[in-house]
Write a protein that holds these residues in place. Structure first.
Motif, PDB file in Angstrom:
ATOM      1  N   CYS B  87      81.641  38.833  42.160  1.00 42.67           N
ATOM      2  CA  CYS B  87      80.345  38.788  42.827  1.00 42.67           C
ATOM      3  C   CYS B  87      79.381  39.677  42.046  1.00 42.67           C
ATOM      4  CB  CYS B  87      80.453  39.258  44.284  1.00 42.67           C
ATOM      5  SG  CYS B  87      81.147  40.915  44.436  1.00 42.67           S
ATOM      6  N   ARG B  88      78.094  39.543  42.329  1.00 41.36           N
ATOM      7  CA  ARG B  88      77.095  40.310  41.590  1.00 41.36           C
ATOM      8  C   ARG B  88      76.904  41.677  42.246  1.00 41.36           C
ATOM      9  NH1 ARG B  88      73.340  37.596  38.406  1.00 41.36           N
ATOM     10  NH2 ARG B  88      71.616  38.797  39.278  1.00 41.36           N
ATOM     11  N   ARG B  89      77.010  42.750  41.422  1.00 39.40           N
ATOM     12  CA  ARG B  89      76.847  44.096  41.955  1.00 39.40           C
ATOM     13  C   ARG B  89      75.952  44.957  41.070  1.00 39.40           C
ATOM     14  NH1 ARG B  89      78.050  42.386  46.054  1.00 39.40           N
ATOM     15  NH2 ARG B  89      79.670  42.975  47.534  1.00 39.40           N
ATOM     16  N   GLY B  90      75.127  44.299  40.228  1.00 42.07           N
ATOM     17  CA  GLY B  90      74.250  45.066  39.353  1.00 42.07           C
ATOM     18  C   GLY B  90      75.002  45.564  38.130  1.00 42.07           C
ATOM     19  N   THR B 223      82.454  54.199  42.714  1.00 40.89           N
ATOM     20  CA  THR B 223      82.600  53.084  41.773  1.00 40.89           C
ATOM     21  C   THR B 223      83.644  53.426  40.714  1.00 40.89           C
ATOM     22  OG1 THR B 223      80.350  52.288  42.129  1.00 40.89           O
ATOM     23  CG2 THR B 223      81.368  51.727  40.018  1.00 40.89           C
ATOM     24  N   ARG B 251      79.185  49.566  45.311  1.00 42.59           N
ATOM     25  CA  ARG B 251      77.831  49.347  45.792  1.00 42.59           C
ATOM     26  C   ARG B 251      76.993  48.748  44.675  1.00 42.59           C
ATOM     27  NH1 ARG B 251      73.674  54.274  46.156  1.00 42.59           N
ATOM     28  NH2 ARG B 251      74.375  55.550  44.394  1.00 42.59           N
ATOM     29  N   ASN B 252      75.996  47.977  45.089  1.00 39.82           N
ATOM     30  CA  ASN B 252      75.130  47.241  44.167  1.00 39.82           C
ATOM     31  C   ASN B 252      74.079  48.190  43.628  1.00 39.82           C
ATOM     32  OD1 ASN B 252      73.389  45.448  42.889  1.00 39.82           O
ATOM     33  ND2 ASN B 252      73.691  43.859  44.437  1.00 39.82           N
ATOM     34  N   SER B 254      72.023  49.539  39.714  1.00 39.14           N
ATOM     35  CA  SER B 254      71.867  49.398  38.266  1.00 39.14           C
ATOM     36  C   SER B 254      72.344  50.671  37.583  1.00 39.14           C
ATOM     37  CB  SER B 254      70.408  49.141  37.911  1.00 39.14           C
ATOM     38  OG  SER B 254      69.677  50.346  38.010  1.00 39.14           O
TER      39      SER B 254
END
Lengths: 353, 353
Positions: B87-90, B223, B251-252, B254
């Motif tokens: 999935c996308r998480r930055g 993370t 957590r998402n 950058s």
């Protein structure tokens, strides 16, 4: 209400270069669902006949390369009623061939000859006119043309000048033709429509096959001989080979020049049934329904933003987004895309060459 | 001149909605031959590395659904170097995963982290900068970012403010970062470029894997723990299942927020190698060669008449004719067509939704 003597000959050999990219030599406009209604123009041409003629009396004359498209699109037409021209020679040989071919089957036949790529919106009126016309042509030795009542000074059509005096009138709606006129310039077109006896030449003719072959015998004898000589082999398995050999000998000429402008008993039936020859994108646009910004859209999932007066024809596309166009044609077909000002549409053929 | 410690991590998980219809969620811009040169942006990203790193040291982090596209486009990269995010998480989890994964193989590794959908025109200078940067990061515990020397007051990029005083300079070309700045408005952008110490943030980072994991341990511990905990199963057939289970817990965020703006030893390498993030049609147009009417044309058999300042991208089309457009984007891809004023390109994502 079918009359077994009524036949229809659909001319489907045209190439339609002004409608690029929707229409290409490989698949010209008559074989395309131009209106986005699920039926091609050729299919609509048959559909609008209704029960005027039996399906087994429908004939299509087309190029050799288009025969498969016709079989596919008109499965209800007998396959041997698809007459295949080995090369293009204009409308005169096309009609002469059909007349001799049908005459062999039924010397009493009367035929409607019609283009395959025109539009008619009022099909009830169309059938009423054709029915009257067929009766008139069947009872006389007249050649009848349909004249469209002009709604504007169009320079894209030829005109038919009628003699509207009572002495000329037959069956109340049919008149003798005074003259055929080439596509006029604007001033001349305006002069024409200032009178009430000038009509657009729709290229739809009605005449008995005997009248037709006689007219060819008199006015275009060499062409007539080509097809009369093949009489014994029509309907046999030798027909196509003979046509392939002899058809190319015919001179290239339109039926207008060969017959209409030379024969005496030429009549015109002025009519109005929502006709358009769909000769240009502009004429298609005129016949299409418009959104509130005057866009005519034929396609799926087309979204327009700040766009007006555009003709959009993108039936192959999954999704189209257009922003900020005014007065353009946008058309895509089979990997070919056109974006062009409507005012410049006369250049499309040349630009796409 | 390969250095076995040099690795490259290519981030290829972006969705690229501003380049519709060329770029779609099913096939975003990094997987597309945007420039019409026969290579996709992802392939160009690998190509431009030259011999800077061995091919077996190239890693790609991408979404699960894009893995097949990566295998197909980069057959020279080991398949297990394509790290698949469920999935996308930055960018932070993406880089943390890669750092731990590479550290297990080689604790002395230094890595370049780069987007997959940018453009570099001067690849010699690009490699020179990367080579120096890799050496610098390998010898220090610094995190190095590349700062692009700005050529205009662009509001589409973040900026890096550098401390250009001699005391800060390392290896003559590398400087300490004072601050990271979000995308500015026009006035602020103009203020920035009126100084000589503001650079565009290209999103390209260079740092050793040990520095990277340490930075995550300090600034983004949860993370870091996710990926450190999976250390024993990296490179085994249990890796993907474990990643699929644990990755979504991250957590998402950058990498800019998670690390760059928090860590101390952050440096910038001001450089100029013809870089563009190709973030918009306009930026692609700027990087493309133009005809004498300032049109950028990427496509086959495109003919333009009375057309200027247009960005044409129609690589799937067989033939395109455009007449009378000024300042438009025209793009077709896979049955989807866009025609839009360049000035309105910010609306493309919304208009195509």
């Amino acid at each position: 209400m079918e009359n077994k003597n009524n036949h229809v000959v659909i001319m489907a050999g045209g190439v339609g270069s002004r409608f690029w990219p929707m229409s290409t030599p490989a698949k010209p406009k008559q074989f395309i669902d131009v209106l986005g209604c699920g039926r091609t123009l050729l299919q609509l041409t048959v559909d609008r006949l209704g029960d005027l003629v039996p399906k087994e009396n429908v004939w299509v004359v087309t190029g050799e390369t288009y025969a498969e498209l016709v079989y596919e699109q008109l499965p209800e037409i007998p396959r041997d009623h698809v007459l295949r021209e080995p090369c293009r020679r204009g409308t005169a040989p096309c009609i002469c061939y059909a007349a001799w071919r049908i005459k062999k089957l039924n010397p009493k036949a009367t035929m409607v000859v019609t283009p395959s790529d025109h539009l008619v919106t009022n099909t009830d009126e169309f059938r009423r006119v054709l029915k009257n016309g067929l009766q008139f042509a069947g009872e006389t030795d007249a050649i009848l043309t349909l004249g469209m009542k002009p709604t504007r000074a169009d320079t894209g059509y030829g005109y038919i000048q009628a003699d509207l005096t009572a002495a000329s009138a037959r069956a109340r709606e049919i008149f003798r033709v005074d003259s055929f006129r080439e596509k006029p310039n604007k001033a001349v077109a305006e002069e024409y429509i200032s009178h009430n006896n000038f009509f657009w030449n729709a290229g739809i003719f009605i005449m008995s096959v005997s009248t037709t072959v006689n007219a060819f015998r008199i006015h275009e004898k060499e062409t007539s001989d080509v097809f009369e000589n093949m009489l014994p082999i029509y309907g046999t398995d030798k027909e196509q080979a003979a046509v392939n050999e002899n058809f190319p000998k015919c001179r290239n000429i339109s039926v207008d020049y060969a017959i209409m402008e030379r024969a005496d008993e030429i009549f015109v039936y002025p009519a109005q049934f929502g006709w358009s020859d769909l000769g240009t994108w502009g004429s298609l646009m005129e016949q299409s329904s418009r959104d509130i910004h005057a866009n005519a859209v034929i396609g799926n999932e087309v979204r327009l933003y700040e766009t007006s007066n555009c003709m959009i024809h993108t039936t192959d596309m999954k999704q189209v987004v257009i922003q900020g166009l005014d007065g353009y044609i946008v058309s895509e077909k089979d990997g070919r895309l056109l974006i062009c000002r409507l005012s410049e549409e006369q250049r499309i053929g040349k630009m796409s060459e």
